[in-house]
Design a protein around this motif. Structure first.
Motif, PDB file in Angstrom:
ATOM      1  N   TYR A  31      -0.443   6.485   7.562  1.00 32.06           N
ATOM      2  CA  TYR A  31       0.340   6.094   8.739  1.00 32.06           C
ATOM      3  C   TYR A  31      -0.518   6.177   9.999  1.00 32.06           C
ATOM      4  O   TYR A  31      -1.227   7.158  10.208  1.00 32.06           O
ATOM      5  CB  TYR A  31       1.559   7.007   8.902  1.00 32.06           C
ATOM      6  CG  TYR A  31       2.720   6.651   8.003  1.00 32.06           C
ATOM      7  CD1 TYR A  31       3.835   5.985   8.497  1.00 32.06           C
ATOM      8  CD2 TYR A  31       2.708   6.996   6.654  1.00 32.06           C
ATOM      9  CE1 TYR A  31       4.899   5.661   7.672  1.00 32.06           C
ATOM     10  CE2 TYR A  31       3.772   6.677   5.818  1.00 32.06           C
ATOM     11  CZ  TYR A  31       4.864   6.008   6.340  1.00 32.06           C
ATOM     12  OH  TYR A  31       5.918   5.690   5.524  1.00 32.06           O
ATOM     13  N   ALA A 114       1.623   1.082   1.672  1.00 32.94           N
ATOM     14  CA  ALA A 114       2.902   1.647   1.227  1.00 32.94           C
ATOM     15  C   ALA A 114       3.119   1.325  -0.247  1.00 32.94           C
ATOM     16  O   ALA A 114       3.474   2.200  -1.044  1.00 32.94           O
ATOM     17  CB  ALA A 114       4.055   1.101   2.071  1.00 32.94           C
ATOM     18  N   GLY A 128      10.738   4.827  -0.982  1.00 32.90           N
ATOM     19  CA  GLY A 128      10.561   3.480  -0.450  1.00 32.90           C
ATOM     20  C   GLY A 128      11.755   2.592  -0.736  1.00 32.90           C
ATOM     21  O   GLY A 128      12.235   1.871   0.140  1.00 32.90           O
TER      22      GLY A 128
END
Length: 195
Positions: A31, A114, A128
């Motif tokens: 991130y 991701a 997710g």
């Protein structure tokens, strides 16, 4: 970088499902921290949307332009995952804008990173999936409310569910979000004794 910037996102991820600490920390290293000033855009119309975002602090307006008018689709405030879902999922240029209404701190993860973390961990894949489901459901409920509730019902819902918006967001944007004119919002507030 201040490690505390990841404190809230850790709690948010764990609110969806259990994730082992090493896997969570490994995922969070992908991130990036983005700080926006008031009026700065995260996404503009025509941009490709390759990131999923977490709003650590601040307020973001999600809107599109129709016939020269700003149509607000949503306001995002702290502790929420968001993106332009349609552009993100379909891989097409955005037709919308994401703009900071106040100074904001955002954590962003690139789509490919991701997905790579989801491949390596069932726990992260579950997170997710659940976070994406939540984002889609919010969008669906927003459309449903817009189509099936009166202006008064939508305004009263904001008063009840998100009263902070009325202090943080200019009234003309609240009016746009409700699908009415600023004059219509003013009349509605007077009629309800709120303005």
């Amino acid at each position: 970088m201040d490690p505390d910037v990841f404190k809230n996102i850790r709690k948010k991820v764990l609110s969806y499902t259990h994730v082992d600490q090493p896997q969570l920390e490994d995922a969070l290293r992908f991130y990036d921290v983005i700080t926006l000033s008031k009026g700065e855009r995260l996404i503009s119309e025509g941009d490709m949307v390759n990131f999923f975002y977490y709003l650590d602090s601040g307020c973001i307006s999600y809107y599109k332009m129709e016939e020269g008018e700003q149509k607000v689709l949503e306001f995002y405030t702290q502790d929420v995952f968001f993106t332009d879902l349609i552009a993100y999922v379909k891989g097409v240029p955005s037709q919308c804008y994401l703009e900071a209404l106040e100074p904001s701190v955002i954590l962003a993860v690139r789509k490919d990173r991701a997905e790579k973390s989801f491949e390596t961990s069932h726990q992260l894949e579950r997170f997710g999936r659940l976070s994406m489901q939540e984002a889609f459901l919010k969008l669906f409920h927003r459309v449903d409310r817009t189509n099936n509730r009166s202006n008064e019902e939508r305004y009263l819902r904001i008063l009840h569910k998100r009263p902070d918006l009325l202090q943080r967001v200019p009234q003309y944007l609240i009016a746009s979000y409700l699908g009415i004119t600023p004059v219509g919002l003013s009349k509605l507030r007077k009629r309800l004794g709120k303005g």
